[in-house]
Scaffold this active site. Sequence first.
Site, short mmCIF file in Angstrom:
data_model
loop_
_atom_site.label_atom_id
_atom_site.label_comp_id
_atom_site.label_asym_id
_atom_site.label_seq_id
_atom_site.Cartn_x
_atom_site.Cartn_y
_atom_site.Cartn_z
N LYS A 93 0.82 -1.42 0.36
CA LYS A 93 0.07 -0.29 -0.01
C LYS A 93 0.82 1.37 -0.30
O LYS A 93 2.07 1.50 0.12
CB LYS A 93 -0.56 0.14 1.42
N ARG A 134 -10.45 -11.75 2.42
CA ARG A 134 -11.18 -12.88 1.34
C ARG A 134 -9.80 -14.44 1.97
O ARG A 134 -10.96 -14.94 2.16
CB ARG A 134 -11.46 -12.26 0.98
#
Length: 459
Positions: free
Chosen positions: A239, A313
């Site tokens: 990020k 996820r």
Amino acid sequence: MCYLSKADLTDDSSVIPLIPVTSGDFDHWKETAPAEQARWVSGSGFKASAGQSCAVPDATGAVSAWLFGTEENGSLYVLCQLVAALPEGVYRLECDWPRQQRVQAGLGWGLALYRFDRYKTNKKPQPVLLLDDDIEDEVRSLFQAQALVRNLVNTPTEHMGPEQLADAVALEANRFGADTDFVTGEDLLTRNFPAIHAVGRASNNQPRLLDMRWGAEDQPELVLVGKGVCFDTGGLDLKSASGMALMKKDMGGAAHALALARLVMEHKLPVQLRLLIPAVENAVSGNAYRPGDVVTTRKGLTVEIGNTDAEGRVVLADALAYASESLPDLVIDFATLTGAARIALGADLPPLFSNRAEVARGIQQSGDEMEDPLWTMPLYQPYRKQIESPIADLNNSGSSSYGGCITAALFLEHFVDPDVAWVHIDTFAWNQADRPGRPQGGEALGLRAVFGYLQSRYA
């Protein structure tokens, strides 16, 4: 302390009434109030508009009551602006509102006074609300649960990594006599939680699956699952600095699931409760999982890692598969899963997905009643094509940025048994700016809505 019980009160003559007045009722109040008080209030400029307040003096000049303006609908935040104006003292809400409306207002009082003071002590004297006997337990319980979410999310990862999150689960388990089983480090591989291990193995703070059980085995099984990514660098798909700034909150799903478990246990709902939290840091090191890797999950499905920053996820895949193996009555997962959810519905309105339409309707209705709104989104099956992989059963990153919260939910659906009722809530767990009752920082979004539904489902 923001609340006081009547049993703790030594002198009720010092308690100051808080009187709600709508603009439509204000003329009636002036007609029935003592003339000098009516003149004082009128002269102050108070018109009973929402957010306005006015101290009402008695004959000696001391404050005998506070008036505050209200709107016709919504009561959760009705006291929040008033709280900031009140001096230190003990107050009570004096009105004929129905019980649920008084619960909401009482909860809002505590939310307005909440401060995260682990690192910065707040020494300013605070007003205290005297709670009516019929709402005291519920207000305190809801406030403590919401404060638990805020405290966990606000705590930096240095003090809220996977190990400390496990400590937080153990604390609640001990409080209510629940059993725990924490699977840590390499044991994740031997006990078949390979996806959780893959995401968390790069951190010095070992990954783990936190498993808590409570309740009688002859009751319907309720499984709560929370994404516990205690910090998310994005992994090798790193990020930006701004994208990483709030990533201590990426365990917000776990905070919600733990707080909801607390409410279930505290209110003794007739369920067999199970809490599952995959707790990891998505870190960067020589053994970090890589883009292009194929991870085999507990269910046996293989996942091509299209992006290491779609890690939530992946860890939930193992937890949801494990949750489904006993074919429970209901599985609910909370996760700070996608930025796409924020783009679709903003920061305050979490999307709700479910494979049972009646469950989704029930939760959304509960959210409307509890002033804790959610919005039902579709598990639109044609979008499954976006998470196909040429070399594995699934790809963890959709081929398109469109519909990102839907494709993430569809990914999770692969790991839930179709015979199991399942709910997925993509919560933000954060207030972006200060508002009355909603200070900037960690926030519970969807917690009370789901609890209200569970109360009605298992009553």
